[in-house]
Design an enzyme around this catalytic site. Structure first.
Site, mmCIF file in Angstrom:
data_model
loop_
_atom_site.group_PDB
_atom_site.id
_atom_site.type_symbol
_atom_site.label_atom_id
_atom_site.label_comp_id
_atom_site.label_asym_id
_atom_site.label_seq_id
_atom_site.Cartn_x
_atom_site.Cartn_y
_atom_site.Cartn_z
ATOM 1 N N LYS A 238 32.060 -14.951 22.955
ATOM 2 C CA LYS A 238 33.177 -13.947 22.921
ATOM 3 C C LYS A 238 32.687 -12.968 23.915
ATOM 4 O O LYS A 238 31.661 -12.634 23.954
ATOM 5 C CB LYS A 238 33.468 -13.619 21.552
ATOM 6 C CG LYS A 238 34.783 -12.659 21.604
ATOM 7 C CD LYS A 238 36.022 -13.786 21.467
ATOM 8 C CE LYS A 238 37.156 -13.159 21.091
ATOM 9 N NZ LYS A 238 38.270 -14.231 20.653
HETATM 10 N N1 GLU Z 1 41.041 -15.492 22.425
HETATM 11 C C1 GLU Z 1 41.506 -16.807 21.821
HETATM 12 C C2 GLU Z 1 40.896 -16.955 20.675
HETATM 13 O O1 GLU Z 1 40.275 -16.091 19.953
HETATM 14 C C3 GLU Z 1 41.648 -17.880 22.961
HETATM 15 C C4 GLU Z 1 40.219 -18.418 23.448
HETATM 16 C C5 GLU Z 1 40.184 -19.348 24.509
HETATM 17 O O2 GLU Z 1 41.217 -19.692 24.840
HETATM 18 O O3 GLU Z 1 38.969 -19.566 25.105
HETATM 19 O O4 GLU Z 1 40.931 -18.183 20.123
#
Ligand code: GLU
Length: 436
Positions: free
Chosen positions: A122
């Site tokens: 993240k």
């Molecule tokens: N931000 C989204 C999540 O928390 C999607 C992450 C992604 O597609 O890599 O799952």
């Protein structure tokens, strides 16, 4: 001003902070270290299944933590044993290292539960994007991407949208990343980021994917409860990508939307709200506050709405020791990441409120990110029907494995979701062994 990136296995290079998380109505919760929540959830599941102590030690920490000092920005790579690091990038003033760490670990569990060949990561930049012009946001995004350099890559670490980021921002990341590569290698690298605009290699159905996945999951749950989704009443906290799409997809199925809250306030209508109309209003007005076809309600009244389902799709730590007793629902379907803290969870269990935990419930986004990544690698474009039917199949399979695990371990669904993820991760480490 200094610009720097740093990769240090298991060391942040920044001191541990705490998150003071305002809930959407501006209430400021007690200082809260989000990563503590992850650790407690993780420890509970590990203890229950006598998890391998060495794998446990590995998964308790991030693999790499990168901090960028031009502004305050992070990319935390939690684990890549099942595939490349994968996870979104958020722009928000409350971003801090413990939050990003927690969100990265949740991505590792989420991709394992969804059974897609990715790990977890993240990123975040500590800014309020509403204070910047489009041109400034572009420069910040490009600078951050450039600073990350080889710490991201199509087969290594693949960012995506999250809170306050969108396909436009993904397009800038793509363009900046490709600009740093030799021209003859650029065509094969579009999968360095997902959630792109369609013309830049995005996938049909990616924009609505998290909300769509949540609705597929709700259908599975309703089937087990011998209920019909079309007869459910519900309310939504957060009217961004996840909340607004979930409501717009539920509307034609017949479910009744009773209330919506976002950062501007909360509105309710017992006769039901028109999700599409509210969405159009919020887009021009900048939020749901002032919506003429509903009455304004305060935060606690909003949370006390009597309904079948509550969908928290905003920021973390919304369901707490203070707010969990207010809920008047059968089910909480966690559209956002980490809406429930440790105490909130215990209270919901005591009160018999069911939970579709975030790492299961909002997996639709990263599942369609995986489809986008595959399409880019194969130079294919799938139609919406194909994307949706594949998403549905994966959400249903994930639902069944968590449900069955909860019943065989006689535990809550969040712990069951962890068990599903941890068992899959443990298998990888056991098969490969731990070097040296
Ligand atoms: N931000 C989204 C999540 O928390 C999607 C992450 C992604 O597609 O890599 O799952």
């Amino acid at each position: 001003m200094s610009i720097g990136t740093k990769t240090e296995p298991n060391r942040a290079g920044v001191k541990s902070g705490t998150t003071v998380a305002p809930d959407v109505s501006g209430h400021v919760a007690a200082p809260h270290n989000l990563f503590d929540t992850v650790r407690r959830q993780f420890d509970k599941a590990c203890d229950l299944i006598s998890f391998d102590p060495n794998v446990r030690r590995i998964l308790a920490k991030s693999t790499n933590e990168i901090s960028v000092n031009f502004f305050t920005g992070y990319r935390v790579q939690h684990n890549s044993s099942r595939g490349p690091f994968k996870g979104g990038l958020r722009f928000h003033p409350s971003v801090d290292i413990n939050e990003v760490r927690a969100l990265a670990a949740w991505m590792t569990w989420k991709t394992a539960i969804a059974d897609i060949p990715f790990g977890g990561a993240k990123g975040g930049i500590q800014i309020d994007p509403s204070k910047y012009s489009k041109r400034e946001l572009e420069r910040i995004t490009r600078r951050f991407t450039f600073a990350l350099g080889d710490n991201i890559g199509p087969e290594y670490d693949i960012p995506a949208p999250d809170v306050n980021t969108n396909p436009q921002i993904m397009a800038w990341i793509l363009d900046t990343y490709l600009s740093t590569m030799p021209p003859h290698t650029r065509q094969g690298a579009a999968h360095v980021v997902t959630g792109k605009p369609l013309v830049s290699g995005g996938s049909q159905g990616r924009d609505k994917a998290t909300g769509q996945g949540l609705v597929y999951l709700l259908e599975e749950w309703a089937k087990d409860q011998k209920l019909s989704v079309g007869k459910l009443s519900y309310f939504v906290q957060g009217f961004g990508n996840v909340g607004s799409w979930a409501a717009r997809i539920l509307a034609p199925l017949g479910a009744k939307l009773l209330a919506v809250e976002d950062h501007t306030g909360a509105v309710a209508n017992e006769a039901g709200l028109d999700a599409e109309d509210l969405c159009n209003f919020a887009r021009t007005a900048g939020g749901v506050r002032g919506y003429p076809k509903a009455k304004p309600v305060d935060h606690d009244t909003f949370l006390s709405t009597k309904a079948d389902v509550f969908i928290p799709a905003a920021l973390e730590n919304q369901i707490t020791a203070r707010t969990a007793p207010l809920l008047n629902v059968r089910l909480v379907a966690e559209g956002g990441n980490g809406p429930t803290d440790w105490d909130g969870d215990s209270i919901m269990q005591e009160r018999g409120i069911g939970v579709l935990p975030d790492i299961l419930c909002n997996a639709g986004g990263v599942i369609v990110s995986y489809f986008e990544w595959l399409q880019n690698k194969r130079s294919e474009f799938w139609d919406l029907e194909e994307v949706d039917s594949k998403l549905k199949r994966r959400m249903s399979a994930a639902y069944r494995s968590v449900r069955d695990t909860a019943s065989s371990y006689k535990t809550d669904w969040r712990t069951a979701a962890y068990i599903v993820a941890l068992t899959r991760l443990e298998t990888v480490y056991k098969e490969r062994g731990i070097f040296p």
